[in-house]
Design a protein around this motif. Sequence first.
Motif, short mmCIF file in Angstrom:
data_model
loop_
_atom_site.label_atom_id
_atom_site.label_comp_id
_atom_site.label_asym_id
_atom_site.label_seq_id
_atom_site.Cartn_x
_atom_site.Cartn_y
_atom_site.Cartn_z
N ASN A 24 1.00 -1.30 -0.18
CA ASN A 24 0.09 -0.10 0.12
C ASN A 24 0.77 1.16 0.21
O ASN A 24 0.44 2.39 -0.32
CB ASN A 24 -0.88 -0.04 1.09
CG ASN A 24 -2.04 -1.11 1.07
OD1 ASN A 24 -2.47 -1.52 -0.19
ND2 ASN A 24 -2.63 -1.37 2.19
N LYS A 25 2.10 1.32 0.47
CA LYS A 25 2.77 2.35 0.29
C LYS A 25 3.06 2.87 -1.38
O LYS A 25 3.47 4.17 -1.51
CB LYS A 25 4.29 1.98 0.95
CG LYS A 25 4.43 1.67 2.35
CD LYS A 25 5.63 1.72 2.95
CE LYS A 25 6.29 0.49 2.64
NZ LYS A 25 7.46 0.37 3.14
N ALA A 26 2.99 1.83 -1.88
CA ALA A 26 3.09 2.27 -3.44
C ALA A 26 2.02 3.43 -3.76
O ALA A 26 2.32 4.42 -4.50
CB ALA A 26 2.98 1.07 -4.40
N MET A 27 0.81 3.20 -3.32
CA MET A 27 -0.25 4.41 -3.61
C MET A 27 -0.02 5.63 -2.98
O MET A 27 -0.24 6.59 -3.52
CB MET A 27 -1.54 3.70 -3.05
CG MET A 27 -2.11 2.50 -3.86
SD MET A 27 -3.70 1.92 -3.41
CE MET A 27 -4.71 3.09 -3.72
N LEU A 28 0.72 5.59 -1.79
CA LEU A 28 0.84 6.71 -0.92
C LEU A 28 2.07 7.47 -1.53
O LEU A 28 1.91 8.91 -1.95
CB LEU A 28 1.48 6.49 0.30
CG LEU A 28 1.90 7.46 1.28
CD1 LEU A 28 0.73 8.63 1.43
CD2 LEU A 28 2.46 7.05 2.39
N PHE A 29 3.06 6.62 -2.16
CA PHE A 29 4.05 7.48 -2.81
C PHE A 29 3.82 8.08 -4.21
O PHE A 29 4.24 9.02 -4.74
CB PHE A 29 5.57 6.43 -2.95
CG PHE A 29 6.10 6.05 -1.65
CD1 PHE A 29 6.03 6.85 -0.56
CD2 PHE A 29 6.68 4.97 -1.36
CE1 PHE A 29 6.66 6.60 0.72
CE2 PHE A 29 7.18 4.58 -0.48
CZ PHE A 29 7.19 5.42 0.78
N GLY A 30 2.80 7.10 -4.66
CA GLY A 30 2.51 7.58 -6.18
C GLY A 30 1.65 9.01 -6.07
O GLY A 30 1.64 9.66 -6.78
N ALA A 31 0.92 8.78 -5.04
CA ALA A 31 -0.03 10.14 -4.83
C ALA A 31 0.71 11.46 -4.40
O ALA A 31 0.26 12.42 -4.85
CB ALA A 31 -0.95 9.75 -3.62
N ILE A 32 1.77 11.31 -3.62
CA ILE A 32 2.64 12.06 -3.27
C ILE A 32 3.52 12.61 -4.56
O ILE A 32 3.39 13.69 -5.01
CB ILE A 32 3.82 11.81 -2.28
CG1 ILE A 32 3.02 11.56 -0.92
CG2 ILE A 32 5.00 12.68 -2.15
CD1 ILE A 32 3.77 11.19 0.28
N GLY A 33 3.96 11.58 -5.50
CA GLY A 33 4.71 12.10 -6.60
C GLY A 33 3.70 12.69 -7.84
O GLY A 33 4.26 13.28 -8.31
N GLY A 34 2.40 12.13 -7.52
CA GLY A 34 1.44 13.10 -8.63
C GLY A 34 1.17 14.29 -8.31
O GLY A 34 0.82 15.30 -9.04
N THR A 35 1.34 14.52 -6.88
CA THR A 35 1.26 16.06 -6.52
C THR A 35 2.36 17.07 -6.50
O THR A 35 2.16 18.25 -6.62
CB THR A 35 0.59 15.94 -4.97
OG1 THR A 35 -0.49 15.12 -4.73
CG2 THR A 35 0.21 17.30 -4.50
N ILE A 36 3.52 16.33 -6.51
CA ILE A 36 4.52 17.32 -6.53
C ILE A 36 4.69 18.42 -7.56
O ILE A 36 5.18 19.65 -7.22
CB ILE A 36 6.12 16.47 -6.25
CG1 ILE A 36 6.21 15.67 -5.02
CG2 ILE A 36 7.17 17.15 -6.44
CD1 ILE A 36 7.22 14.86 -5.06
N PRO A 37 4.46 18.09 -8.91
CA PRO A 37 4.66 18.88 -9.77
C PRO A 37 3.94 20.32 -9.51
O PRO A 37 4.31 21.51 -10.30
CB PRO A 37 4.33 18.14 -11.41
CG PRO A 37 4.47 16.90 -10.63
CD PRO A 37 4.17 16.73 -9.41
N ASP A 38 2.70 20.26 -9.05
CA ASP A 38 1.93 21.43 -8.69
C ASP A 38 2.19 22.15 -7.47
O ASP A 38 1.55 23.09 -7.05
CB ASP A 38 0.49 21.09 -8.64
CG ASP A 38 -0.25 21.10 -10.22
OD1 ASP A 38 0.63 21.46 -11.03
OD2 ASP A 38 -1.21 20.44 -10.26
N LEU A 39 2.87 21.54 -6.49
CA LEU A 39 3.25 22.27 -5.30
C LEU A 39 4.29 23.45 -5.45
O LEU A 39 4.37 24.20 -4.72
CB LEU A 39 3.83 21.37 -4.24
CG LEU A 39 3.06 20.30 -3.76
CD1 LEU A 39 3.92 19.22 -2.76
CD2 LEU A 39 1.79 20.53 -3.06
#
Length: 93
Positions: A24-39
């Motif tokens: 399940n950490k894969a989903m968390l890391f993916g969600a964080i990675g998907g958000t980073i470009p807009d931060l």
Amino acid sequence: MDSLTQIVLGAACGEVVLGKKIGNKAMLFGAIGGTIPDLDVFAGAILYNNEIDAMLFHRGFMHSILFSILGAFLFGWLVYKLSTQVSALIQHI
């Protein structure tokens, strides 16, 4: 793309690529990675006085191929460090 869609898409990609390996950490890391470009929108608002320069910052270097390559290595290293620390913490408990 709106932020929620980027989070969901990142979580889905993380699950597809690393789901069997790290769970399940894969989903968390993916969600964080998907958000980073807009931060970087927050950094652009702090660095620049007007919306045009802030948007150029956001859509310029932060969405470039160079940043994608550098960001991938940086994010991979951060995920590795975070994953090892979380694993060590869980084993300690």
